[in-house]
Write an enzyme that holds these catalytic residues in place. Structure first.
Site, PDB file in Angstrom:
ATOM      1  N   ASP A 102      -5.216   0.414  -3.956  1.00  0.00           N
ATOM      2  CA  ASP A 102      -4.128   0.415  -2.968  1.00  0.00           C
ATOM      3  C   ASP A 102      -3.900  -0.988  -2.407  1.00  0.00           C
ATOM      4  O   ASP A 102      -4.842  -1.787  -2.320  1.00  0.00           O
ATOM      5  CB  ASP A 102      -4.488   1.400  -1.842  1.00  0.00           C
ATOM      6  CG  ASP A 102      -3.273   1.836  -1.057  1.00  0.00           C
ATOM      7  OD1 ASP A 102      -2.137   1.456  -1.426  1.00  0.00           O
ATOM      8  OD2 ASP A 102      -3.447   2.547  -0.051  1.00  0.00           O
ATOM      9  N   ASN A 118       3.928   9.709  -6.565  1.00  0.00           N
ATOM     10  CA  ASN A 118       4.501   8.359  -6.721  1.00  0.00           C
ATOM     11  C   ASN A 118       5.904   8.357  -7.360  1.00  0.00           C
ATOM     12  O   ASN A 118       6.608   7.351  -7.312  1.00  0.00           O
ATOM     13  CB  ASN A 118       3.576   7.447  -7.533  1.00  0.00           C
ATOM     14  CG  ASN A 118       2.376   6.942  -6.756  1.00  0.00           C
ATOM     15  OD1 ASN A 118       1.326   6.642  -7.320  1.00  0.00           O
ATOM     16  ND2 ASN A 118       2.505   6.836  -5.427  1.00  0.00           N
TER      17      ASN A 118
HETATM   18  C1  FPP Z   1      -0.901   1.000  -5.010  1.00  0.00           C
HETATM   19  O1  FPP Z   1      -0.351  -0.054  -4.274  1.00  0.00           O
HETATM   20  C2  FPP Z   1      -0.666   0.776  -6.433  1.00  0.00           C
HETATM   21  C3  FPP Z   1       0.012   1.618  -7.263  1.00  0.00           C
HETATM   22  C4  FPP Z   1       0.583   2.913  -6.827  1.00  0.00           C
HETATM   23  C5  FPP Z   1       0.249   1.269  -8.664  1.00  0.00           C
HETATM   24  C6  FPP Z   1      -0.946   0.770  -9.409  1.00  0.00           C
HETATM   25  C7  FPP Z   1      -0.530   0.459 -10.766  1.00  0.00           C
HETATM   26  C8  FPP Z   1      -0.814  -0.657 -11.439  1.00  0.00           C
HETATM   27  C9  FPP Z   1      -1.693  -1.733 -10.924  1.00  0.00           C
HETATM   28  C10 FPP Z   1      -0.150  -0.786 -12.765  1.00  0.00           C
HETATM   29  C11 FPP Z   1      -1.018  -1.039 -13.914  1.00  0.00           C
HETATM   30  C12 FPP Z   1      -2.126  -0.101 -14.068  1.00  0.00           C
HETATM   31  C13 FPP Z   1      -3.069  -0.242 -14.994  1.00  0.00           C
HETATM   32  C14 FPP Z   1      -4.162   0.739 -15.071  1.00  0.00           C
HETATM   33  C15 FPP Z   1      -3.083  -1.365 -15.949  1.00  0.00           C
HETATM   34  P1  FPP Z   1       0.900   0.243  -3.337  1.00  0.00           P
HETATM   35  O2  FPP Z   1       2.151  -0.066  -4.074  1.00  0.00           O
HETATM   36  O3  FPP Z   1       0.826   1.642  -2.819  1.00  0.00           O
HETATM   37  O4  FPP Z   1       0.664  -0.804  -2.199  1.00  0.00           O
HETATM   38  P2  FPP Z   1       1.122  -0.674  -0.674  1.00  0.00           P
HETATM   39  O5  FPP Z   1       0.418   0.526  -0.104  1.00  0.00           O
HETATM   40  O6  FPP Z   1       0.662  -1.948  -0.083  1.00  0.00           O
HETATM   41  O7  FPP Z   1       2.620  -0.506  -0.682  1.00  0.00           O
END
Ligand code: FPP
Length: 228
Positions: free
Chosen positions: A13, A62
């Site tokens: 996160d 998501n």
């Molecule tokens: C959470 O941060 C992150 C996600 C929901 C996406 C994670 C996906 C990747 C890193 C893509 C690639 C994955 C792999 C396994 C190679 P957020 O967007 O919720 O952050 P925030 O809470 O600060 O908005």
């Protein structure tokens, strides 16, 4: 280094907030976040000898994000896996997924299915990516898959066999980055006896040092599994 951990699970996160604090678009945070994935897997597999690593990359909730961000995440996943393909073979890592990947964009799905097939021979290190995963959906799916006989008298042992995680040990430790302290529909049943570690560090900043702190904290805990 050996630890008693068999399975460590992450809620990656803070990509969006990391980008914001750097004055960048949220998608830049996902890019840097993706680059962290292999560092973390390597630290777990090679340094700490943990056989199972599971990452929450995309939840059933998501899909509510803007379409361009959803599309960006899946393109990034496909590009990343193609780019890092050789690392799976060099390090003998089996790629696994949990969640309903049939709903994923074609490109991402094809890369995942192929790499899963090509790495299924590796037994010592399993990297599981949770994609279109939600624990409530997982439970409903498991119940619907029970046989007539199993349904007469539902046992945990029977239900467990129908979870996406069938055959995997439960997570010993669940780590969530970015300061949020909740499970967000992640591995709810498997987390029955898991330890939790919450860190304010955003996922793109979660380096080896941050990882090691989580393991050291885990080693200080006493797990009783309901006993005394
Ligand atoms: C959470 O941060 C992150 C996600 C929901 C996406 C994670 C996906 C990747 C890193 C893509 C690639 C994955 C792999 C396994 C190679 P957020 O967007 O919720 O952050 P925030 O809470 O600060 O908005």
């Amino acid at each position: 280094m050996d630890t008693p951990l068999k399975h460590i699970a992450f809620i990656m996160d803070g990509n969006g907030r990391w980008a914001q604090q750097c004055g960048l678009a949220r998608t830049e945070g996902h890019k840097v976040g993706a680059q962290r994935v292999f560092d973390v897997a390597k630290r777990a597999f090679k340094h700490w000898n943990i056989p199972y690593v599971t990452l929450y990359a995309f939840s059933t909730e998501n899909w509510k994000r803007p379409a361009y961000e959803v599309s960006f995440i899946f393109k990034l996943l496909a590009t990343y896996l193609k780019h890092k393909r050789s690392l799976f073979f060099e390090n003998e890592i089996r790629l696994n997924t949990i969640g309903d990947i049939s709903k994923l964009p074609e490109n991402a799905r094809t890369v995942l299915v192929d790499l899963k097939e090509q790495t299924k021979k590796y037994k010592d290190h399993t990297l599981t990516i949770a994609l279109n995963y939600g624990a409530r959906e997982e439970v409903l799916r498991a119940i619907s898959q029970l046989s007539e006989e199993e349904r007469q008298h539902i046992t945990w042992e029977a239900l467990e066999k129908h979870l996406y995680t069938a055959g995997m040990p439960d997570p010993d430790l669940i780590v969530r980055t970015s300061g949020e302290q909740r499970l967000s529909n992640y591995l709810l049943l498997q987390a029955a006896y898991s330890e939790f570690y919450f860190t304010p560090t955003y996922w793109p900043d979660f380096d080896d040092e941050a990882f090691d702190k989580a393991i050291e904290e885990y080693m200080r805990r006493t797990r009783r599994f309901g006993g005394i």
